[in-house]
Design a protein around this motif. Sequence first.
Motif, PDB file in Angstrom:
ATOM      1  N   TRP A 132       0.816  -1.220   0.000  1.00  0.00           N
ATOM      2  CA  TRP A 132       0.000   0.000   0.000  1.00  0.00           C
ATOM      3  C   TRP A 132       0.850   1.270   0.000  1.00  0.00           C
ATOM      4  O   TRP A 132       2.012   1.250   0.381  1.00  0.00           O
ATOM      5  N   LEU A 187       2.429   5.015   0.872  1.00  0.00           N
ATOM      6  CA  LEU A 187       3.032   5.573   2.079  1.00  0.00           C
ATOM      7  C   LEU A 187       2.336   6.887   2.457  1.00  0.00           C
ATOM      8  O   LEU A 187       2.064   7.717   1.581  1.00  0.00           O
ATOM      9  N   HIS A 241       5.955  16.334  12.534  1.00  0.00           N
ATOM     10  CA  HIS A 241       6.086  15.081  11.810  1.00  0.00           C
ATOM     11  C   HIS A 241       6.439  13.965  12.797  1.00  0.00           C
ATOM     12  O   HIS A 241       7.353  14.114  13.594  1.00  0.00           O
ATOM     13  N   ALA A 242       5.678  12.860  12.769  1.00  0.00           N
ATOM     14  CA  ALA A 242       5.937  11.761  13.704  1.00  0.00           C
ATOM     15  C   ALA A 242       6.595  10.584  12.997  1.00  0.00           C
ATOM     16  O   ALA A 242       7.421   9.884  13.574  1.00  0.00           O
ATOM     17  N   SER A 301       5.824   7.656   9.447  1.00  0.00           N
ATOM     18  CA  SER A 301       4.954   7.311   8.330  1.00  0.00           C
ATOM     19  C   SER A 301       4.294   5.956   8.546  1.00  0.00           C
ATOM     20  O   SER A 301       4.703   5.189   9.423  1.00  0.00           O
ATOM     21  N   VAL A 302       3.263   5.708   7.767  1.00  0.00           N
ATOM     22  CA  VAL A 302       2.584   4.396   7.793  1.00  0.00           C
ATOM     23  C   VAL A 302       2.235   4.022   6.350  1.00  0.00           C
ATOM     24  O   VAL A 302       2.170   4.892   5.482  1.00  0.00           O
ATOM     25  N   HIS A 303       2.010   2.744   6.124  1.00  0.00           N
ATOM     26  CA  HIS A 303       1.448   2.303   4.855  1.00  0.00           C
ATOM     27  C   HIS A 303      -0.038   2.062   5.073  1.00  0.00           C
ATOM     28  O   HIS A 303      -0.420   1.481   6.092  1.00  0.00           O
ATOM     29  N   ASP A 306      -2.611   3.878  15.941  1.00  0.00           N
ATOM     30  CA  ASP A 306      -2.066   2.700  16.614  1.00  0.00           C
ATOM     31  C   ASP A 306      -0.543   2.740  16.712  1.00  0.00           C
ATOM     32  O   ASP A 306       0.037   2.193  17.643  1.00  0.00           O
ATOM     33  N   VAL A 307       0.102   3.376  15.733  1.00  0.00           N
ATOM     34  CA  VAL A 307       1.563   3.368  15.732  1.00  0.00           C
ATOM     35  C   VAL A 307       2.140   4.570  16.489  1.00  0.00           C
ATOM     36  O   VAL A 307       3.116   4.439  17.204  1.00  0.00           O
ATOM     37  N   TYR A 308       1.505   5.748  16.343  1.00  0.00           N
ATOM     38  CA  TYR A 308       2.137   6.960  16.889  1.00  0.00           C
ATOM     39  C   TYR A 308       1.392   7.607  18.049  1.00  0.00           C
ATOM     40  O   TYR A 308       1.818   8.641  18.551  1.00  0.00           O
ATOM     41  N   GLN A 342       2.292  -5.266  21.671  1.00  0.00           N
ATOM     42  CA  GLN A 342       1.838  -4.285  20.676  1.00  0.00           C
ATOM     43  C   GLN A 342       2.913  -3.219  20.450  1.00  0.00           C
ATOM     44  O   GLN A 342       3.164  -2.806  19.318  1.00  0.00           O
ATOM     45  N   GLY A 353       4.843  -1.944  17.049  1.00  0.00           N
ATOM     46  CA  GLY A 353       4.978  -0.524  16.707  1.00  0.00           C
ATOM     47  C   GLY A 353       6.428  -0.138  16.473  1.00  0.00           C
ATOM     48  O   GLY A 353       6.743   0.578  15.522  1.00  0.00           O
ATOM     49  N   TYR A 363       8.109   1.681  13.277  1.00  0.00           N
ATOM     50  CA  TYR A 363       8.887   2.941  13.265  1.00  0.00           C
ATOM     51  C   TYR A 363      10.189   2.728  12.500  1.00  0.00           C
ATOM     52  O   TYR A 363      10.615   3.570  11.722  1.00  0.00           O
ATOM     53  N   CYS A 417       9.879   2.167   8.748  1.00  0.00           N
ATOM     54  CA  CYS A 417       9.636   3.463   8.096  1.00  0.00           C
ATOM     55  C   CYS A 417      10.938   4.246   7.979  1.00  0.00           C
ATOM     56  O   CYS A 417      11.216   4.853   6.949  1.00  0.00           O
ATOM     57  N   ARG A 432       9.694  -1.418   2.320  1.00  0.00           N
ATOM     58  CA  ARG A 432       9.407  -2.292   3.457  1.00  0.00           C
ATOM     59  C   ARG A 432       9.033  -3.688   2.981  1.00  0.00           C
ATOM     60  O   ARG A 432       9.415  -4.683   3.583  1.00  0.00           O
ATOM     61  N   ARG A 461      11.763   7.770  20.550  1.00  0.00           N
ATOM     62  CA  ARG A 461      10.402   7.296  20.777  1.00  0.00           C
ATOM     63  C   ARG A 461      10.416   5.906  21.444  1.00  0.00           C
ATOM     64  O   ARG A 461       9.686   5.643  22.392  1.00  0.00           O
TER      65      ARG A 461
END
Lengths: 95, 330
Positions: free
Chosen positions: A6, A8, A23-24, A26-28, A41-43, B89, B93, B97, B100, B109, B169
């Motif tokens: 997917w 970015l 800016h934190a 990125s995610v797909h 969920d990630v950041y 979890q 994560g 990170y 990415c 990825r 982080r």
Amino acid sequence: MTDSQWPLWEVFTQGDHGEPFEHAGSVHAVDGEQAMQNARDVYARRGEAIHLWVVPAAAIVASAPSDAGPFFDPGNDKPYRHPQFYKAPKGVKVF
Amino acid sequence: MMPNPPELASGASAEAARDVAREAAFDARIAAGESIEPKDWMPERYRKQLIRMMSQHAHSEVVGMLPEGNWITRAPSLRRKMSLIAKVQDEGGHGLYIYCGTETLGVDRHDLVEQLLNGTAKYSSIFNYPTLSWADMGVIGWLVDGAAIVNQTILAKTSYGPYARAMIRICKEENFHKRQGYEIVATLAKGTPAQRAMVQDSVNRFWWPSLMMFGPSDTNSPNSGELRRWKVKRKTNDELRQRFVNLTIPQVQAVGLTVPDPDLAYNATTEDWEFGAIDWAEFNEVVRGNGPCNRERIAARRAAHDNGQWVRAAATAHAEKQAQNKTEAA
């Protein structure tokens, strides 16, 4: 069936009211809605954000490091844009 | 005859001269303590080394979920279960990170995940040891995450910006992992004789593999010199290992446990806890794929990936349908 990773998306978080978005990472994600959920969920697993922006990475236009010199040059040679450029009478508290 | 001015020099030699100049400028930036960002010019070796390090790190976070996931359904209380789920979890994560961050170096990825699934990628050898008892959940949080924190606190100052930011982080979150692990250990150490024996056995099994997490000794670490020069690594493997031992031994003593090292001794002059010889033959075997759980871990990862295929397919189909509905409505 393809197993795509997917597009970015770049994630920006606002930590608290009145603060700028930062800016934190990125995610797909397959679309904006999923990007938003993945970004949460990630950041933002520990209350790191009260608002999120997700932006397709392909939509971001960034300055190029190699051109940084000439590109920012117009702002670097104008000391008269800073208060320190100006003299004030001695003994007067201007600030 | 006059030598050509640089801009007139032809082809390869001009390119090579430009690279020398760029590399000198790059080294100067590193020396000045600047952080390197994705679009900056960087030597190809620097890029390659970072892709190697960061992808191995990301894979380690992902594989690290497996030994602990193994105990979620058997956690002894709801409190422990909630913590363990949250920790697992977090590890997922952390993997994201760092994947990415690695992508900013120009890799996909998808390709990195592929390398993990086909068994060609390396990850931390510690996760190839089995988790045989509940005490292992405590000891992993305490020792394994503790060792990771020592490593990552220094990596938070690494010269590559996206890696450093991911580490900052991660370090914050790992502190929770370590504390919850140490709480489990301390509770068991104060418990029944059987609980004490269980937690001591776990320390006995995980102590040496934890020390191996810092990688080969400085005398035998092929990548260290270059990585230090580029300030990717700010301390050597042995320096970090010593720091971990010095931090950990008082914690071992505080809960009345011991580590399986008859040579352990405090050196009052250096203020270091000196430890015995590490079994590098074992380390190399595990890295080479012959640890107790290497095959099991990759098989579990592959099964998880395959079993998630329908979810990815459904998400794609849903997004396509939504987009179609939007077009039709317009």
